[in-house]
Design a protein around this motif. Structure first.
Motif, PDB file in Angstrom:
ATOM      1  N   UNK A 276      41.264  35.737  29.449  1.00 26.03           N
ATOM      2  CA  UNK A 276      41.532  37.224  29.318  1.00 26.03           C
ATOM      3  C   UNK A 276      42.736  37.604  30.305  1.00 26.03           C
ATOM      4  N   UNK A 277      42.595  37.055  31.304  1.00 29.81           N
ATOM      5  CA  UNK A 277      43.648  37.104  32.516  1.00 29.81           C
ATOM      6  C   UNK A 277      44.924  36.633  32.087  1.00 29.81           C
ATOM      7  N   UNK A 278      45.017  35.465  31.341  1.00 27.46           N
ATOM      8  CA  UNK A 278      46.341  34.753  31.040  1.00 27.46           C
ATOM      9  C   UNK A 278      47.083  35.949  29.656  1.00 27.46           C
ATOM     10  N   UNK A 279      46.221  36.616  29.483  1.00 31.80           N
ATOM     11  CA  UNK A 279      46.950  37.359  28.108  1.00 31.80           C
ATOM     12  C   UNK A 279      47.580  38.588  28.806  1.00 31.80           C
ATOM     13  N   UNK A 280      47.326  38.881  30.223  1.00 33.36           N
ATOM     14  CA  UNK A 280      47.969  39.836  30.770  1.00 33.36           C
ATOM     15  C   UNK A 280      49.494  39.567  30.898  1.00 33.36           C
ATOM     16  N   UNK A 281      50.497  40.418  30.618  1.00 32.78           N
ATOM     17  CA  UNK A 281      51.718  40.261  30.783  1.00 32.78           C
ATOM     18  C   UNK A 281      51.951  40.323  32.065  1.00 32.78           C
ATOM     19  N   UNK A 282      52.596  39.283  32.578  1.00 29.81           N
ATOM     20  CA  UNK A 282      52.950  39.178  34.261  1.00 29.81           C
ATOM     21  C   UNK A 282      52.259  38.163  34.884  1.00 29.81           C
ATOM     22  N   UNK A 283      50.915  37.625  34.254  1.00 27.64           N
ATOM     23  CA  UNK A 283      50.411  36.586  35.042  1.00 27.64           C
ATOM     24  C   UNK A 283      50.849  35.270  34.941  1.00 27.64           C
ATOM     25  N   UNK A 284      51.258  34.668  36.050  1.00 30.03           N
ATOM     26  CA  UNK A 284      51.661  33.506  36.395  1.00 30.03           C
ATOM     27  C   UNK A 284      50.515  32.288  36.121  1.00 30.03           C
ATOM     28  N   UNK A 285      49.460  32.684  36.985  1.00 25.26           N
ATOM     29  CA  UNK A 285      48.513  31.620  36.936  1.00 25.26           C
ATOM     30  C   UNK A 285      47.092  32.454  37.266  1.00 25.26           C
ATOM     31  N   UNK A 286      46.057  31.963  36.552  1.00 25.82           N
ATOM     32  CA  UNK A 286      44.688  32.286  36.542  1.00 25.82           C
ATOM     33  C   UNK A 286      43.735  31.317  36.850  1.00 25.82           C
ATOM     34  N   UNK A 287      43.045  31.263  37.858  1.00 23.57           N
ATOM     35  CA  UNK A 287      42.092  30.297  37.969  1.00 23.57           C
ATOM     36  C   UNK A 287      40.471  30.934  37.983  1.00 23.57           C
ATOM     37  N   UNK A 288      39.553  30.577  37.524  1.00 25.64           N
ATOM     38  CA  UNK A 288      38.389  31.140  37.687  1.00 25.64           C
ATOM     39  C   UNK A 288      37.085  29.925  38.189  1.00 25.64           C
ATOM     40  N   UNK A 289      36.115  30.366  38.917  1.00 24.03           N
ATOM     41  CA  UNK A 289      35.251  29.362  39.533  1.00 24.03           C
ATOM     42  C   UNK A 289      33.836  30.168  39.332  1.00 24.03           C
ATOM     43  N   UNK A 290      33.190  29.479  38.610  1.00 23.58           N
ATOM     44  CA  UNK A 290      31.672  29.725  38.437  1.00 23.58           C
ATOM     45  C   UNK A 290      31.076  29.488  39.917  1.00 23.58           C
ATOM     46  N   UNK A 291      31.333  28.490  40.571  1.00 24.14           N
ATOM     47  CA  UNK A 291      30.692  28.213  41.904  1.00 24.14           C
ATOM     48  C   UNK A 291      30.665  29.266  42.967  1.00 24.14           C
TER      49      UNK A 291
END
Length: 97
Positions: free
Chosen positions: A49-64
């Motif tokens: 979802x974040x990577x679909x936003x124009x202008x996002x260079x990198x997105x990381x998500x952590x369940x922990x």
């Protein structure tokens, strides 16, 4: 005569290229709290979802940690748009303090 026209043209192009470099926005990074993550697949959905936003260079998500770290171009997007993207994917977020 062709040399007189060509040389200034390339100088103008070089100058314009350097101006764009000078005024390019510095990437920003934000950490979002996303407490609704319930399994190891949630970060994949959030990252997409974040990577679909124009202008996002990198997105990381952590369940922990139940967070997402996003690097973005502030000239193209903002934190509100990032939060909107996660919320629309089913994961409301807030800025981590």
């Amino acid at each position: 005569m062709l040399k007189r026209i060509t040389l200034p043209f390339f100088l103008v192009l070089s100058l314009l290229a350097s101006i764009n470099t000078v005024y390019a926005a510095e990437p920003q990074t934000v950490v979002l709290d996303i407490p609704n993550m319930t399994c190891n697949f949630c970060p994949i959905t959030i990252r997409k979802a974040l990577n679909k936003v124009d202008g996002v260079i990198e997105a990381k998500a952590s369940f922990d940690t139940k967070t997402a770290t996003v690097t973005f171009d502030p000239a193209k997007t903002n934190i509100e748009e990032l939060i909107k993207a996660t919320t629309n994917a089913g994961y409301p977020a807030t800025v981590k303090k």
